[in-house]
Each structure stands twice: as structure tokens, then as C-alpha cells.
Write an enzyme that holds these catalytic residues in place. Structure first.
Site, PDB file in Angstrom:
ATOM      1  N   ARG A  37       0.865  -1.178   0.000  1.00  0.00           N
ATOM      2  CA  ARG A  37       0.000   0.000   0.000  1.00  0.00           C
ATOM      3  C   ARG A  37       0.903   1.229   0.000  1.00  0.00           C
ATOM      4  O   ARG A  37       1.648   1.448   0.952  1.00  0.00           O
ATOM      5  CB  ARG A  37      -0.896  -0.020   1.227  1.00  0.00           C
ATOM      6  CG  ARG A  37      -1.949   1.064   1.300  1.00  0.00           C
ATOM      7  CD  ARG A  37      -2.887   0.777   2.468  1.00  0.00           C
ATOM      8  NE  ARG A  37      -3.943   1.767   2.595  1.00  0.00           N
ATOM      9  CZ  ARG A  37      -3.835   2.854   3.353  1.00  0.00           C
ATOM     10  NH1 ARG A  37      -2.733   3.099   4.024  1.00  0.00           N
ATOM     11  NH2 ARG A  37      -4.851   3.707   3.425  1.00  0.00           N
ATOM     12  N   SER A  85     -12.554  -3.500  -0.279  1.00  0.00           N
ATOM     13  CA  SER A  85     -12.831  -2.907   1.034  1.00  0.00           C
ATOM     14  C   SER A  85     -14.322  -2.620   1.154  1.00  0.00           C
ATOM     15  O   SER A  85     -14.911  -1.984   0.278  1.00  0.00           O
ATOM     16  CB  SER A  85     -12.110  -1.555   1.182  1.00  0.00           C
ATOM     17  OG  SER A  85     -10.736  -1.730   1.196  1.00  0.00           O
ATOM     18  N   LYS A 124      -5.029   5.485   9.398  1.00  0.00           N
ATOM     19  CA  LYS A 124      -5.841   6.000   8.282  1.00  0.00           C
ATOM     20  C   LYS A 124      -6.681   7.148   8.818  1.00  0.00           C
ATOM     21  O   LYS A 124      -7.509   6.947   9.713  1.00  0.00           O
ATOM     22  CB  LYS A 124      -6.716   4.877   7.721  1.00  0.00           C
ATOM     23  CG  LYS A 124      -7.332   5.182   6.363  1.00  0.00           C
ATOM     24  CD  LYS A 124      -8.000   3.921   5.794  1.00  0.00           C
ATOM     25  CE  LYS A 124      -8.359   4.066   4.321  1.00  0.00           C
ATOM     26  NZ  LYS A 124      -9.563   4.853   4.121  1.00  0.00           N
TER      27      LYS A 124
HETATM   28  N1  TZP Z   1      -8.225   0.655   5.863  1.00  0.00           N
HETATM   29  C1  TZP Z   1      -9.102   0.735   6.856  1.00  0.00           C
HETATM   30  S1  TZP Z   1      -8.322   0.977   8.327  1.00  0.00           S
HETATM   31  C2  TZP Z   1      -6.798   0.974   7.624  1.00  0.00           C
HETATM   32  C3  TZP Z   1      -6.931   0.774   6.263  1.00  0.00           C
HETATM   33  C4  TZP Z   1      -5.834   0.709   5.290  1.00  0.00           C
HETATM   34  C5  TZP Z   1      -5.546   1.155   8.377  1.00  0.00           C
HETATM   35  C6  TZP Z   1      -5.180  -0.036   9.190  1.00  0.00           C
HETATM   36  O1  TZP Z   1      -4.000   0.195   9.898  1.00  0.00           O
HETATM   37  P1  TZP Z   1      -3.783  -0.293  11.381  1.00  0.00           P
HETATM   38  O2  TZP Z   1      -2.470   0.341  11.767  1.00  0.00           O
HETATM   39  O3  TZP Z   1      -3.663  -1.776  11.351  1.00  0.00           O
HETATM   40  O4  TZP Z   1      -4.918   0.217  12.206  1.00  0.00           O
END
Ligand code: TZP
Ligand code: MG
Length: 212
Positions: free
Chosen positions: A39, A108, A137
Site C-alpha cells: 500500500r 474494502s 488511516k
Molecule cells: N483501511 C481501513 S483501516 C486501515 C486501512 C488501510 C488502516 C489499518 O491500519 P492499522 O495500523 O492496522 O490500524
């Protein structure tokens, strides 16, 4: 390729401390990550391509599928095993036409409607969330929580992973909602021992699966 969704590592280079992305991915695979997603939200096309190409050498060595976030063109160019698309990315039916039947397509979803639609249009797996709020995020409105996660998994039959704020403390309750695995950035990549962090998550996930 048989896919193990138990611990699904999503990359974010901003979390890495004194370690290259290549080493971090390898350590996580050694700790039990069964699938890796690259990503890169800010990289140029060339940079993204170079990173994906480099990481693909490692994942192929360990026979772990590599998924490319957002970029169908980069996935095609490096012959990645799959892509991960959000609700604002290329519609799944078009992505499928471009990539073919053998490519993994993950979508997603934040609610049952999106999940059922993605499933009916041929998604191979779903990323469900954000389950909890997370600093990783920034544009998450309201996290969906465990109840909504459970509702979604009860309506779908394809594999799903929970994403957003999942860590060692909540992984067991997340697994009890019926997801196939946990999708994680910071709890793994922000750790000082990536292999151990992954191993411990893998243990929680597999033990929860045996107990349900
Ligand atoms: N999509 C929804 S939450 C997220 C993404 C890419 C981030 C997840 O990161 P983390 O650090 O595992 O909470
Ligand atoms: Mg996207």
C-alpha cells in the site's frame, strides 16, 4: 496458490524503524503472515513499481501471495497475485476483465450492502472495516465495530479480513465475529520485533479459530 488469510500484512513504510521494507516483509512472513499487500498512497508510479517488484521477489520465494493496493496497472506489470480495491477505485467487474479469473481481487467494504455487492460481482475476499479507530488511516468517519462486523460475516460466504486498529488485545474478539483473519499495519510494522509481533497475532488467530 492456497491462500491463508489469518494474518494479512498491509505495508506502510512510515512505520518502519531501522529496517527496510524488504526485511520487514520477510520477517513478517517468517512470523506467519500468509498474504502481503503493498500500500503506497504517496509514491510515484515508478517508485511504487520498484517497491512492488522488489517485494514480489521475496513473497514469491516464500510462496505468499502479493496484493497491490489500488493499482491494477502495477499489479499487471509485476504479475502480482492480486489487487485490493476500495469503493472509489475501479469497479470490480472491470478490474476482473482486465486482470482475468486467476487474479485475486479483494474489496474494502464497510457494511453488508457493499459486502454483498462485492461478493456477487466476484470478489475473492473482502477487507472489512475500519473496525476500530486508528491513527494509520485519517479519513475514517465512524469505525464499524464488532457488531457490524459480525452482521457482515454472517451474510457472506467468501473469505474476509478485519482491518483498522486490530492488535494483540482485540484480535481474539475480532476473530469471534467470523472473519477469516486480521489485516494489520501498525501493530506489526510499528513493532520493534516484527517476526515476534506476527507470530503472536498468528497464535491468537489460529487459537480463536479452533475454539469457535
Ligand atoms: N483501511 C481501513 S483501516 C486501515 C486501512 C488501510 C488502516 C489499518 O491500519 P492499522 O495500523 O492496522 O490500524
Ligand atoms: Mg483504494
Amino acid at each position: 496458490m492456497n491462500i491463508n488469510y489469518n494474518v494479512y500484512l498491509v505495508t506502510d513504510r512510515s512505520f518502519l524503524k531501522n529496517i527496510s521494507l524488504k526485511e520487514a516483509v520477510e520477517d513478517s512472513i517468517k512470523g506467519g503472515a500468509g498474504i502481503i499487500q503493498i500500500r503506497e498512497k504517496d509514491a510515484s508510479t515508478r517508485k511504487f513499481f520498484d517497491i512492488a517488484n522488489e517485494i514480489h521477489q521475496i513473497t514469491k520465494y516464500y510462496n505468499v501471495p502479493l496484493i497491490i493496493n489500488d493499482r491494477i496497472d502495477i499489479a499487471q506489470a509485476i504479475k502480482a497475485e492480486g489487487v485490493h480495491l476500495g469503493q472509489d477505485d475501479m469497479p470490480i467487474e472491470y478490474a476482473r476483465k482486465i486482470l482475468g479469473e486467476d487474479t485475486i481481487i479483494g474489496i474494502s467494504c464497510g457494511n453488508a450492502r457493499e459486502a454483498l455487492e462485492a461478493q456477487s460481482k466476484g470478489a475473492n475476499y473482502l477487507g472489512l472495516g475500519a473496525v476500530f479507530s486508528t491513527n494509520t488511516k485519517k479519513d475514517i468517519d465512524i469505525p464499524i465495530g464488532l457488531e457490524a462486523l459480525k452482521e457482515i460475516t454472517s451474510k457472506i460466504h467468501i473469505p474476509s479480513v478485519a482491518i483498522g486498529g486490530v492488535n494483540h488485545s482485540n484480535a481474539k474478539s475480532v476473530m469471534e465475529t467470523g472473519v477469516s483473519g486480521v489485516s494489520i499495519i501498525s501493530c506489526i510494522l510499528g513493532s520493534n520485533d516484527i517476526k515476534k509481533a506476527t507470530e503472536e497475532l498468528k497464535k491468537i488467530v489460529t487459537e480463536s479459530q479452533f475454539s469457535v
